[in-house]
Design an enzyme around this catalytic site. Sequence first.
Site, PDB file in Angstrom:
ATOM      1  N   LYS A  11       0.601  -1.219   0.101  1.00 15.40           N
ATOM      2  CA  LYS A  11      -0.073  -0.024   0.114  1.00 15.40           C
ATOM      3  C   LYS A  11       0.706   1.457  -0.058  1.00 15.40           C
ATOM      4  CE  LYS A  11      -3.984  -2.171   2.540  1.00 15.40           C
ATOM      5  NZ  LYS A  11      -4.987  -2.049   3.297  1.00 15.40           N
ATOM      6  N   ASN A 114      -2.110   0.241   6.755  1.00 15.12           N
ATOM      7  CA  ASN A 114      -1.333  -0.954   7.410  1.00 15.12           C
ATOM      8  C   ASN A 114      -0.691  -1.529   6.324  1.00 15.12           C
ATOM      9  OD1 ASN A 114      -3.598  -1.899   5.714  1.00 15.12           O
ATOM     10  ND2 ASN A 114      -4.542  -2.716   7.601  1.00 15.12           N
TER      11      ASN A 114
HETATM   12  P1  DAT Z   1      -7.747  -6.459   6.031  1.00 16.85           P
HETATM   13  O1  DAT Z   1      -7.054  -5.446   5.188  1.00 16.85           O
HETATM   14  O2  DAT Z   1      -6.963  -6.947   7.119  1.00 16.85           O
HETATM   15  O3  DAT Z   1      -8.270  -7.737   5.249  1.00 16.85           O
HETATM   16  P2  DAT Z   1     -10.599  -5.465   6.091  1.00 16.85           P
HETATM   17  O4  DAT Z   1     -10.732  -6.214   5.085  1.00 16.85           O
HETATM   18  O5  DAT Z   1     -11.366  -5.580   7.587  1.00 16.85           O
HETATM   19  O6  DAT Z   1      -9.010  -5.608   6.685  1.00 16.85           O
HETATM   20  O7  DAT Z   1     -10.479  -3.705   5.939  1.00 16.85           O
HETATM   21  C1  DAT Z   1      -9.829  -3.477   4.682  1.00 16.85           C
HETATM   22  C2  DAT Z   1      -9.017  -2.199   5.146  1.00 16.85           C
HETATM   23  O8  DAT Z   1      -9.918  -1.079   5.470  1.00 16.85           O
HETATM   24  C3  DAT Z   1      -7.955  -2.468   6.227  1.00 16.85           C
HETATM   25  O9  DAT Z   1      -6.836  -3.166   5.598  1.00 16.85           O
HETATM   26  C4  DAT Z   1      -7.662  -1.044   6.540  1.00 16.85           C
HETATM   27  C5  DAT Z   1      -9.115  -0.312   6.292  1.00 16.85           C
HETATM   28  N1  DAT Z   1      -9.772  -0.294   7.750  1.00 16.85           N
HETATM   29  C6  DAT Z   1     -10.347  -1.650   8.044  1.00 16.85           C
HETATM   30  N2  DAT Z   1     -10.910  -1.341   9.550  1.00 16.85           N
HETATM   31  C7  DAT Z   1     -10.514   0.004   9.660  1.00 16.85           C
HETATM   32  C8  DAT Z   1     -11.062   1.157  10.601  1.00 16.85           C
HETATM   33  N3  DAT Z   1     -11.612   0.465  11.781  1.00 16.85           N
HETATM   34  N4  DAT Z   1     -10.579   2.312  10.492  1.00 16.85           N
HETATM   35  C9  DAT Z   1      -9.991   2.881   9.415  1.00 16.85           C
HETATM   36  N5  DAT Z   1      -9.657   1.829   8.474  1.00 16.85           N
HETATM   37  C10 DAT Z   1      -9.972   0.674   8.345  1.00 16.85           C
END
Ligand code: DAT
Length: 140
Positions: A11, A114
């Site tokens: 990213k 992240n």
């Molecule tokens: P992952 O990337 O571990 O699969 P996800 O699919 O739940 O996680 O979410 C996609 C992305 O969205 C994640 O990498 C970062 C963002 N994100 C998730 N939860 C968030 C939050 N609570 N606040 C801000 N960004 C968030």
Amino acid sequence: MAIERTLSIIKPDATRRNLTGKINAKFEDAGLRIVAQKRIQLTMAQAGKFYEVHAERPFYGELCEFMASAPVVVQVLEGEGAIAKNREVMGATNPKDAAAGTIRAEFAESVGENSVHGSDAAETAAQEIAYFFSGLELVG
Ligand code: DAT
Ligand code: MG
């Protein structure tokens, strides 16, 4: 466990800090092979379509802006149980919860910024690979 392929994205927070090589070393050390890779600049629309599943979440706008804020490296990782293995190497979504030694524990700046994306299941892996790559670009 079968040989699988999964879609990974390095990213903008990580490409900005010149961490592509360090992150790729984590994948390769875990036995994942990088069978396709390219550096691209996503538009807001392309980021929005990729993360469509999160469209109703409160952080969706911020997430799309972040993903379009600098180049990303999209890649296909291949190996035994590659989908789960990559999730393991990535660590938990929130770096505060990520296990020591994982990419997110070492490099992620926040839950939003992240460092890496990884597909979460076989069906999404196939869809996400097809979103970025043609069959001719996948060189096992
Ligand atoms: P992952 O990337 O571990 O699969 P996800 O699919 O739940 O996680 O979410 C996609 C992305 O969205 C994640 O990498 C970062 C963002 N994100 C998730 N939860 C968030 C939050 N609570 N606040 C801000 N960004 C968030
Ligand atoms: Mg996810």
